[in-house]
Write a protein that holds these residues in place. Structure first.
Motif, PDB file in Angstrom:
ATOM      1  N   TRP A   1       0.862  -1.176   0.000  1.00 49.49           N
ATOM      2  CA  TRP A   1       0.000   0.000   0.000  1.00 49.49           C
ATOM      3  C   TRP A   1       0.891   1.217   0.000  1.00 49.49           C
ATOM      4  CZ3 TRP A   1      -4.753   1.855  -0.554  1.00 49.49           C
ATOM      5  CH2 TRP A   1      -5.056   3.108  -0.020  1.00 49.49           C
ATOM      6  N   SER A   2       0.683   2.062  -0.981  1.00 51.83           N
ATOM      7  CA  SER A   2       1.467   3.280  -1.013  1.00 51.83           C
ATOM      8  C   SER A   2       0.621   4.402  -0.411  1.00 51.83           C
ATOM      9  CB  SER A   2       1.831   3.588  -2.458  1.00 51.83           C
ATOM     10  OG  SER A   2       2.495   4.810  -2.526  1.00 51.83           O
ATOM     11  N   PRO A   3       1.051   4.949   0.721  1.00 52.32           N
ATOM     12  CA  PRO A   3       0.185   5.916   1.399  1.00 52.32           C
ATOM     13  C   PRO A   3      -0.040   7.174   0.579  1.00 52.32           C
ATOM     14  CG  PRO A   3       2.288   5.663   2.555  1.00 52.32           C
ATOM     15  CD  PRO A   3       2.269   4.661   1.468  1.00 52.32           C
ATOM     16  N   PRO A   4      -1.289   7.523   0.317  1.00 54.39           N
ATOM     17  CA  PRO A   4      -1.582   8.749  -0.411  1.00 54.39           C
ATOM     18  C   PRO A   4      -1.380   9.978   0.487  1.00 54.39           C
ATOM     19  CG  PRO A   4      -3.619   7.696   0.253  1.00 54.39           C
ATOM     20  CD  PRO A   4      -2.511   6.790   0.691  1.00 54.39           C
ATOM     21  N   ILE A   5      -1.227  11.134  -0.156  1.00 52.42           N
ATOM     22  CA  ILE A   5      -1.088  12.382   0.588  1.00 52.42           C
ATOM     23  C   ILE A   5      -2.306  13.253   0.286  1.00 52.42           C
ATOM     24  CG2 ILE A   5       0.353  14.416   0.984  1.00 52.42           C
ATOM     25  CD1 ILE A   5       2.656  12.758  -0.353  1.00 52.42           C
ATOM     26  N   VAL A   6      -3.001  13.662   1.319  1.00 51.03           N
ATOM     27  CA  VAL A   6      -4.175  14.499   1.148  1.00 51.03           C
ATOM     28  C   VAL A   6      -3.884  15.869   1.737  1.00 51.03           C
ATOM     29  CG1 VAL A   6      -6.656  14.636   1.499  1.00 51.03           C
ATOM     30  CG2 VAL A   6      -5.525  12.427   1.653  1.00 51.03           C
ATOM     31  N   GLU A   7      -4.342  16.894   1.060  1.00 54.49           N
ATOM     32  CA  GLU A   7      -4.205  18.241   1.625  1.00 54.49           C
ATOM     33  C   GLU A   7      -5.556  18.713   2.152  1.00 54.49           C
ATOM     34  OE1 GLU A   7      -1.630  21.080  -0.578  1.00 54.49           O
ATOM     35  OE2 GLU A   7      -1.547  19.464  -2.065  1.00 54.49           O
ATOM     36  N   THR A   8      -5.559  19.174   3.381  1.00 56.32           N
ATOM     37  CA  THR A   8      -6.812  19.629   3.977  1.00 56.32           C
ATOM     38  C   THR A   8      -6.633  20.979   4.672  1.00 56.32           C
ATOM     39  OG1 THR A   8      -6.338  18.522   6.085  1.00 56.32           O
ATOM     40  CG2 THR A   8      -7.641  17.287   4.489  1.00 56.32           C
ATOM     41  N   VAL A   9      -7.741  21.664   4.811  1.00 47.15           N
ATOM     42  CA  VAL A   9      -7.810  22.815   5.712  1.00 47.15           C
ATOM     43  C   VAL A   9      -8.977  22.502   6.636  1.00 47.15           C
ATOM     44  CG1 VAL A   9      -8.047  25.317   5.924  1.00 47.15           C
ATOM     45  CG2 VAL A   9      -7.000  24.327   3.875  1.00 47.15           C
ATOM     46  N   ALA A  10      -8.652  21.959   7.801  1.00 47.52           N
ATOM     47  CA  ALA A  10      -9.710  21.417   8.662  1.00 47.52           C
ATOM     48  C   ALA A  10     -10.691  22.496   9.104  1.00 47.52           C
ATOM     49  CB  ALA A  10      -9.091  20.731   9.882  1.00 47.52           C
ATOM     50  N   THR A  11     -10.182  23.705   9.313  1.00 44.44           N
ATOM     51  CA  THR A  11     -11.074  24.752   9.820  1.00 44.44           C
ATOM     52  C   THR A  11     -12.202  25.067   8.833  1.00 44.44           C
ATOM     53  OG1 THR A  11      -9.404  26.298   9.017  1.00 44.44           O
ATOM     54  CG2 THR A  11      -9.456  25.903  11.380  1.00 44.44           C
TER      55      THR A  11
END
Lengths: 368, 138
Positions: free
Chosen positions: A259-269
């Motif tokens: 499993w190649s870990p994906p990278i997600v970009e978030t702005v939780a606020t």
């Protein structure tokens, strides 16, 4: 199990929130009889998806977990959250403050938030957390999220009780050497660069990407290869890409397909990227099922639970034995005064235990 | 003898309810409780009574400390007490109120189930002592 615990169990299975809260307290307190309760819970578990969320303090874990819970609720699923904060090593006291940031779902009892601190030692926290997960699972929660600060081994053990682990990496969290160091990054199934609207986010994403590629090229990094000793028979046969690194680290053969870990970009606020995050979590859950890794993962987890329980029990037995031998302070003084040394004391104290086990073997087992 | 070691810890919810925005006192109490070895869950500011009840029930706290400076205690506290009763948590939760509560309102709060009221000038030690002595046995 006594009558009180039986009715408590019944109430939990019927969906009474207070019963769930009370069972978790019993688990945390190691109240008499809690083990029987947890044993009973096992029969009702296995339905929930368990997600671990970790990362350095201030990475935005609670806010993201809040948004995650909200999204799951919008999809009609019920959520349990276990939020772990550190406790003082001196007083045992703790301020458990993650609840504050879980504001999107207040007033909705179907999001059950429980704060926990590390009370015990020797894996006590991970046992308590795993048991609390069982309680929420048996209660009927669809998604269970464990949130903890990724500060030490204890915390890493805790998130490893999850099926899928998300590691939050805030922008500007160090140069690329940080990503080479051992520890929290190794356990990630999904990376989240939260606060992605901040300067430096792109660079952090790039550094993570490099690290993941480096791991794939070398056949030794990446996620999920802890506990290689438990693998032996399970992983060897299938899906091994034959990259020739077998045996060197045991890593290559750990999982059928990597499993190649994906990278997600978030702005939780603001909730930006939360949808994508959810998709990646679901993707990993799907991968676990499709690849057969979930079986392996479950086996490894149960093995760890058994080991931890045994360690705790043996530890308690030894504490009693220590008392009988005059208490740890007296023994420590004896070492300080040069009368003996810790190795001698340890083998003296353990000698009767070993003897007993030896006797059991000769009387109990069939000598061939 | 059992090989299990009990690890009980007094759990407290320190709650700010209603519109009052002064949380210095609540922070001081939270910190002092922590240093006394309690596990403190802090609610944050501007919480509705239902939110406080939800937190108290889910966290299964022994002690609920409500901090009110706004003067709205006579409407907010009963709502919290009713909420606790609804979940069967009224009897074994020690409810304390801290803040500015006029003398003439105190009996009414006690009648609703508040165990003790700590006004301005109460020493932290006194509060901790009270919690230690009165936290419900479960």
């Amino acid at each position: 199990m006594n009558a009180d615990d039986e009715s408590l169990l019944e109430a939990l299975l019927e969906g009474e929130h207070r019963a769930l809260a009370r069972v978790i307290s019993k688990i945390e307190n190691r109240s008499p009889g809690y083990r029987d309760l947890v044993s009973e819970l096992y029969a009702h578990t296995g339905e929930a998806d368990v997600i671990g969320v970790t990362g350095s303090p201030g990475a935005g874990k609670s806010t993201l977990v809040d948004k995650l819970a909200e999204a799951y609720r919008d999809g009609g699923e019920t959520v349990g959250i276990i939020a772990i904060d550190p406790s003082s090593p001196f007083t045992g006291g703790a301020v458990l403050g993650d609840r504050i940031r879980m504001a999107s779902t207040v007033g909705d009892m179907d999001v059950f938030v429980r704060s926990m601190s590390a009370r015990g030692t020797l894996g006590g926290l991970s046992t308590a957390t795993a048991d609390a997960v069982k309680a929420m699972d048996a209660f009927g929660k669809d998604k269970i999220i464990i949130e903890t600060v990724g500060a030490g081994q204890n915390e890493i053990d805790v998130v490893r009780t999850a099926d899928t682990v998300a590691v939050l990496v805030p922008p500007g969290s160090g140069d690329d050497v940080q990503t080479l160091k051992a520890g929290i990054l190794e356990i990630a199934d999904v990376f989240v660069v939260n606060k992605a609207d901040r300067p430096g986010a792109d660079r952090t994403v790039q550094e993570l990407r490099d690290m993941i590629h480096l791991g794939e090229a070398g056949g030794m990094g990446g996620g999920g290869h802890h506990g290689a000793d438990a693998m032996g028979a399970g992983g060897g046969g299938r899906g091994n890409r034959g990259d020739g690194t077998d045996g060197s680290g045991g890593a290559g053969s750990a999982e059928p397909e990597r499993w190649s870990p994906p990278i997600v970009e978030t702005v939780a606020t603001t909730g930006d990227g939360v949808g994508e995050f959810i998709d990646e979590l679901a993707g990993h859950q799907q991968y676990l099922v499709d690849s057969g890794a979930s079986t392996e993962k479950a086996r490894r987890r149960y093995a760890e639970e058994i080991r931890t329980l045994l360690r705790e029990d043996v530890h308690a037995l030894l504490e009693t034995e220590l008392e009988r031998a005059g208490g740890i302070d007296e023994l420590a003084d004896a070492v300080r005064e040069g009368e003996t040394d810790p190795y001698t004391i340890a083998s003296d104290l353990l000698a009767p235990v070993e003897e007993c086990l030896g006797e059991l073997e000769t009387t109990g087992a069939d000598p061939e | 003898m059992s090989s299990e070691q009990e690890q009980e810890s007094i759990r407290c919810l320190v709650a700010k309810v209603g519109l009052d925005g002064h949380d210095r006192g609540a922070h001081v109490i939270a910190r002092a409780f922590r240093d006394a070895g309690f596990e403190v869950i802090y609610s944050g500011l501007h919480k509705a009574p239902e939110e406080i009840v939800q937190a108290a029930v889910q966290e299964d706290v022994d002690v609920l400390g409500i901090s009110i400076l706004s003067g709205a205690h006579d409407t907010l506290v009963p709502k919290i007490m009713d909420g606790l009763a609804e979940y069967g948590a009224e009897e074994d939760t020690l409810v304390l109120v801290g803040g500015v509560i006029p003398e003439e309102d105190r009996d009414e709060l006690r009648a609703q189930g508040v165990a003790e009221i700590f006004g301005p000038g109460t020493s932290i030690e006194e509060t901790i002592e009270f919690v230690r002595e009165n936290a419900p046995e479960r």
